[in-house]
Design a protein around this motif. Structure first.
Motif, mmCIF file in Angstrom:
data_model
loop_
_atom_site.group_PDB
_atom_site.id
_atom_site.type_symbol
_atom_site.label_atom_id
_atom_site.label_comp_id
_atom_site.label_asym_id
_atom_site.label_seq_id
_atom_site.Cartn_x
_atom_site.Cartn_y
_atom_site.Cartn_z
ATOM 1 N N PRO A 20 0.797 -1.231 0.000
ATOM 2 C CA PRO A 20 0.000 0.000 0.000
ATOM 3 C C PRO A 20 0.828 1.279 0.000
ATOM 4 N N ALA A 21 2.108 1.164 0.333
ATOM 5 C CA ALA A 21 2.966 2.351 0.306
ATOM 6 C C ALA A 21 3.241 2.822 -1.119
ATOM 7 N N ILE A 22 2.989 1.966 -2.089
ATOM 8 C CA ILE A 22 3.228 2.290 -3.495
ATOM 9 C C ILE A 22 1.955 2.864 -4.105
ATOM 10 N N ASP A 23 2.046 4.088 -4.623
ATOM 11 C CA ASP A 23 0.877 4.762 -5.200
ATOM 12 C C ASP A 23 0.657 4.416 -6.665
ATOM 13 N N PHE A 24 1.716 4.064 -7.377
ATOM 14 C CA PHE A 24 1.576 3.661 -8.771
ATOM 15 C C PHE A 24 2.750 2.776 -9.164
ATOM 16 N N VAL A 25 2.521 1.947 -10.191
ATOM 17 C CA VAL A 25 3.587 1.079 -10.683
ATOM 18 C C VAL A 25 3.766 1.306 -12.181
ATOM 19 N N ILE A 26 4.991 1.136 -12.620
ATOM 20 C CA ILE A 26 5.349 1.277 -14.033
ATOM 21 C C ILE A 26 5.666 -0.103 -14.585
ATOM 22 N N VAL A 27 5.006 -0.453 -15.692
ATOM 23 C CA VAL A 27 5.170 -1.777 -16.295
ATOM 24 C C VAL A 27 5.463 -1.616 -17.786
ATOM 25 N N GLY A 28 5.805 -2.737 -18.436
ATOM 26 C CA GLY A 28 6.204 -2.661 -19.831
ATOM 27 C C GLY A 28 5.269 -3.311 -20.825
ATOM 28 N N SER A 29 4.085 -3.791 -20.363
ATOM 29 C CA SER A 29 3.207 -4.490 -21.297
ATOM 30 C C SER A 29 1.804 -4.645 -20.724
ATOM 31 N N VAL A 30 0.864 -5.024 -21.602
ATOM 32 C CA VAL A 30 -0.500 -5.286 -21.149
ATOM 33 C C VAL A 30 -0.555 -6.529 -20.276
ATOM 34 N N GLU A 31 0.324 -7.501 -20.549
ATOM 35 C CA GLU A 31 0.360 -8.707 -19.722
ATOM 36 C C GLU A 31 0.666 -8.345 -18.271
ATOM 37 N N GLU A 32 1.655 -7.487 -18.090
ATOM 38 C CA GLU A 32 2.039 -7.077 -16.739
ATOM 39 C C GLU A 32 0.981 -6.167 -16.123
#
Length: 334
Positions: A87-99
């Motif tokens: 919950p400490a993470i407000d957003f995540v960065i990913v590299g694909s629709v699968e992720e």
């Protein structure tokens, strides 16, 4: 002006997650002057006036520590594992629709495409008629198992029709390729840190990017595969696919950048560019892989695909559009 701090404990330029999602983006921001940014390796060096702190892949499990120091700041994390929910993470960065789909317990998930900045603006390859056709692969060595059984079989069959060279570029010099390796005469294995990667990729005539494993390779799975019940939409012609949640189109992008036509597999992120260009080259079983390889025997066909994909990539992922998209994502969560 938006102020972004990237924090990581690993600034090895050979690590793709650092090079692409931190170093290259930081460089684009500094060049554009549309925001402020810096890269740091110690929480104590975080700018108290920053708006956003983005934690690198190698450091994201320290998100609680960062949040404790800066409870009012928005915290982002790069490429977190699918079973890691913090919950400490407000957003995540990913590299694909699968992720993207695998991290649904985070409210904000941003797809930031894996673009190799060092390969931007490379002229498209000039494809010529050749006696020997070079099929090329570059990437992490575990994907080589996914040549088995279909791509392996297709390359072996093609080698009976035409001279085929298989060129493989990987990182681990201790890896010995056995499972999935086609039984053909000319297989060359090269290593990223020993070659000019761009120069070698330019020698490819076709690129292949296997991501998917057919579950029928597993013992006793064929009993399931042969199940048929049309009342609930199950047929013997169904696909049975297994692929990583972090599957992404990054390896294909590098080939587009160099003007190498790509035969894609059935992974979801393979489809965006095929749909955008209207030129499809996709395979799964041995017959479809062989069909696509044969299609590229003709150098004029290779050139046509290379030109269209190179043009589409350059238009979609120019520096300005990439940075604009990235900053837009960040501003949306502030």
């Amino acid at each position: 002006m938006l102020n972004i701090n990237f924090i990581t404990n690993n600034t090895d330029i050979n690590r793709g997650s650092y090079r692409i999602w931190i170093k290259d983006i930081d460089d684009l921001i500094k060049k554009s002057k549309l925001a402020n940014s810096k890269i740091i390796t110690d929480v104590k060096d975080i700018d108290p006036d920053c708006d956003v702190i983005i934690i690198g892949k190698s450091f994201y499990k320290n998100a609680n520590q960062v949040k404790n120091y800066f409870p009012s700041k928005k915290i982002g994390a790069i490429n977190v594992d699918a079973d890691y929910n913090n919950p400490a993470i407000d957003f995540v960065i990913v590299g694909s629709v699968e992720e993207y789909a695998s991290l649904s317990f985070y409210k904000n998930v941003f797809v930031v495409d894996l673009i190799e900045q060092k390969f931007m603006n490379i002229p498209v390859k000039n494809h010529e008629e050749k006696e020997t056709l070079t099929i090329g692969y570059h990437g992490h060595h575990p994907h080589l198992f996914k040549f088995f059984p279909f791509l392996k079989s297709a390359i072996e069959q093609a080698s009976k029709e035409k001279k085929i060279k298989l060129k493989i570029i990987i990182g681990d010099k201790n890896f010995k390729w056995v499972h999935g390796k086609p039984d053909i005469e000319d297989v060359e294995i090269l290593y990223y840190d020993q070659i000019d990667v761009s120069k070698e990729i330019k020698t490819f005539d076709i690129g292949v990017v296997p991501n998917v494993l057919d579950l029928r390779v597993f013992e006793n799975f064929n009993d399931i595969a042969m199940t048929k019940n049309l009342e609930i939409g199950i047929n013997t012609t169904d696909y049975f696919l297994r692929f990583k949640n972090k599957t992404n189109p990054g390896r294909a992008y590098v080939l587009y950048q160099h003007g190498i036509p790509v035969i894609h597999d059935m992974s979801p992120s393979s489809y965006a560019f095929m749909q955008e260009t209207g030129l499809y080259s996709c395979a799964h079983d041995a017959h479809s892989w062989l069909k696509e390889i044969r299609n590229f025997y003709d150098h004029k066909t290779r050139q046509r695909y290379a030109n269209v994909y190179h043009r589409a990539f350059s238009k979609k992922f120019c520096d300005e559009k990439r940075l604009e998209s990235f900053l837009k994502h960040i501003k949306e969560i502030l």
